[in-house]
Write a protein that holds these residues in place. Sequence first.
Motif, PDB file in Angstrom:
ATOM      1  N   GLY A  35       0.766  -1.222  -0.008  1.00 34.72           N
ATOM      2  CA  GLY A  35       0.060  -0.066  -0.121  1.00 34.72           C
ATOM      3  C   GLY A  35       1.006   1.179   0.031  1.00 34.72           C
ATOM      4  O   GLY A  35       2.085   0.976  -0.136  1.00 34.72           O
ATOM      5  N   SER A  36       0.148   2.526   0.284  1.00 34.58           N
ATOM      6  CA  SER A  36       0.900   3.657   0.213  1.00 34.58           C
ATOM      7  C   SER A  36       1.698   3.836   1.602  1.00 34.58           C
ATOM      8  O   SER A  36       1.036   4.630   2.293  1.00 34.58           O
ATOM      9  N   ILE A  37       2.747   3.199   1.905  1.00 34.68           N
ATOM     10  CA  ILE A  37       3.236   3.323   3.134  1.00 34.68           C
ATOM     11  C   ILE A  37       4.535   4.240   2.877  1.00 34.68           C
ATOM     12  O   ILE A  37       5.495   3.938   2.084  1.00 34.68           O
ATOM     13  N   ASN A  82       1.489  -6.801  13.755  1.00 35.95           N
ATOM     14  CA  ASN A  82       0.542  -5.703  14.058  1.00 35.95           C
ATOM     15  C   ASN A  82       1.858  -4.628  13.419  1.00 35.95           C
ATOM     16  O   ASN A  82       2.851  -4.585  13.847  1.00 35.95           O
ATOM     17  N   VAL A  83       1.392  -3.550  12.836  1.00 36.70           N
ATOM     18  CA  VAL A  83       2.169  -2.557  12.233  1.00 36.70           C
ATOM     19  C   VAL A  83       1.867  -1.388  12.494  1.00 36.70           C
ATOM     20  O   VAL A  83       0.664  -0.938  12.384  1.00 36.70           O
ATOM     21  N   GLU A  84       2.712  -0.656  12.930  1.00 36.81           N
ATOM     22  CA  GLU A  84       2.478   0.831  13.053  1.00 36.81           C
ATOM     23  C   GLU A  84       3.443   1.376  11.799  1.00 36.81           C
ATOM     24  O   GLU A  84       4.544   1.574  11.963  1.00 36.81           O
ATOM     25  N   CYS A  85       2.736   2.576  11.157  1.00 39.43           N
ATOM     26  CA  CYS A  85       3.393   3.079   9.955  1.00 39.43           C
ATOM     27  C   CYS A  85       2.678   4.370   9.560  1.00 39.43           C
ATOM     28  O   CYS A  85       1.855   4.803  10.283  1.00 39.43           O
ATOM     29  N   VAL A  86       3.358   5.184   8.774  1.00 40.98           N
ATOM     30  CA  VAL A  86       3.035   6.293   8.335  1.00 40.98           C
ATOM     31  C   VAL A  86       2.648   5.928   6.837  1.00 40.98           C
ATOM     32  O   VAL A  86       3.477   5.342   6.138  1.00 40.98           O
ATOM     33  N   TYR A  87       1.308   6.136   6.638  1.00 41.20           N
ATOM     34  CA  TYR A  87       0.789   5.882   5.140  1.00 41.20           C
ATOM     35  C   TYR A  87       0.138   6.958   4.550  1.00 41.20           C
ATOM     36  O   TYR A  87      -0.066   8.028   5.204  1.00 41.20           O
ATOM     37  N   SER A  88      -0.455   6.966   3.264  1.00 38.94           N
ATOM     38  CA  SER A  88      -1.012   8.071   2.686  1.00 38.94           C
ATOM     39  C   SER A  88      -2.178   7.467   2.091  1.00 38.94           C
ATOM     40  O   SER A  88      -2.419   6.512   1.640  1.00 38.94           O
ATOM     41  N   ARG A  89      -3.153   8.368   1.937  1.00 40.33           N
ATOM     42  CA  ARG A  89      -4.500   8.255   1.149  1.00 40.33           C
ATOM     43  C   ARG A  89      -4.960   9.436   0.624  1.00 40.33           C
ATOM     44  O   ARG A  89      -5.365  10.337   1.306  1.00 40.33           O
ATOM     45  N   ARG A 140      -4.614  13.157  -0.562  1.00 44.73           N
ATOM     46  CA  ARG A 140      -3.526  14.001  -0.166  1.00 44.73           C
ATOM     47  C   ARG A 140      -3.196  13.965   1.417  1.00 44.73           C
ATOM     48  O   ARG A 140      -2.347  14.434   1.771  1.00 44.73           O
ATOM     49  N   TRP A 141      -4.011  12.914   1.830  1.00 40.39           N
ATOM     50  CA  TRP A 141      -3.491  12.995   3.550  1.00 40.39           C
ATOM     51  C   TRP A 141      -2.674  11.785   3.761  1.00 40.39           C
ATOM     52  O   TRP A 141      -2.408  10.718   3.079  1.00 40.39           O
ATOM     53  N   SER A 142      -1.749  12.334   4.667  1.00 42.09           N
ATOM     54  CA  SER A 142      -0.484  11.304   5.201  1.00 42.09           C
ATOM     55  C   SER A 142      -0.705  11.266   6.867  1.00 42.09           C
ATOM     56  O   SER A 142      -0.796  12.377   7.283  1.00 42.09           O
ATOM     57  N   GLY A 143      -0.446  10.065   7.111  1.00 43.47           N
ATOM     58  CA  GLY A 143      -0.375  10.210   8.736  1.00 43.47           C
ATOM     59  C   GLY A 143      -0.166   8.687   9.405  1.00 43.47           C
ATOM     60  O   GLY A 143      -0.030   7.844   8.435  1.00 43.47           O
TER      61      GLY A 143
END
Length: 122
Positions: A25-27, A95-102, A104-107
């Motif tokens: 995904g958009s990671i 279980n993954v903690e990541c920064v991803y985008s959807r 224009r949003w990223s978080g």
Amino acid sequence: VQLQASGGGLVQAGGSLRLSCAASGSISSINLVRWYRQIPGKERELVATITSGASTNYADSAKGRFTISRDNAKNTVYLQMNSLNPEDTAVYYCNVECVYSRGRWSGPGNFWGQGTLVTVSS
């Protein structure tokens, strides 16, 4: 973001398995990854953790037998399990903690894999 856990199966006591957790995904970055396991009727148990800097931590039951590692290029985390015993029989979840985008949003996000069954026969 999707997590694909694999590698579970049936193994005899004393054997080994390697679980994989592949993130797609958009990671932007994967920060913390945890492997949990759950026996039916019992609470989910934290087995191992690996940080973005590859620092690791293990449950007492996993120390000396399990090794968690990550391949950042593949967005994949592994759990090598050696000297398995019947008490390790469970469904294992990543279980993954990541920064991803959807769009224009990223978080930050927290995602679970679907679980992979490990069965250790005596």
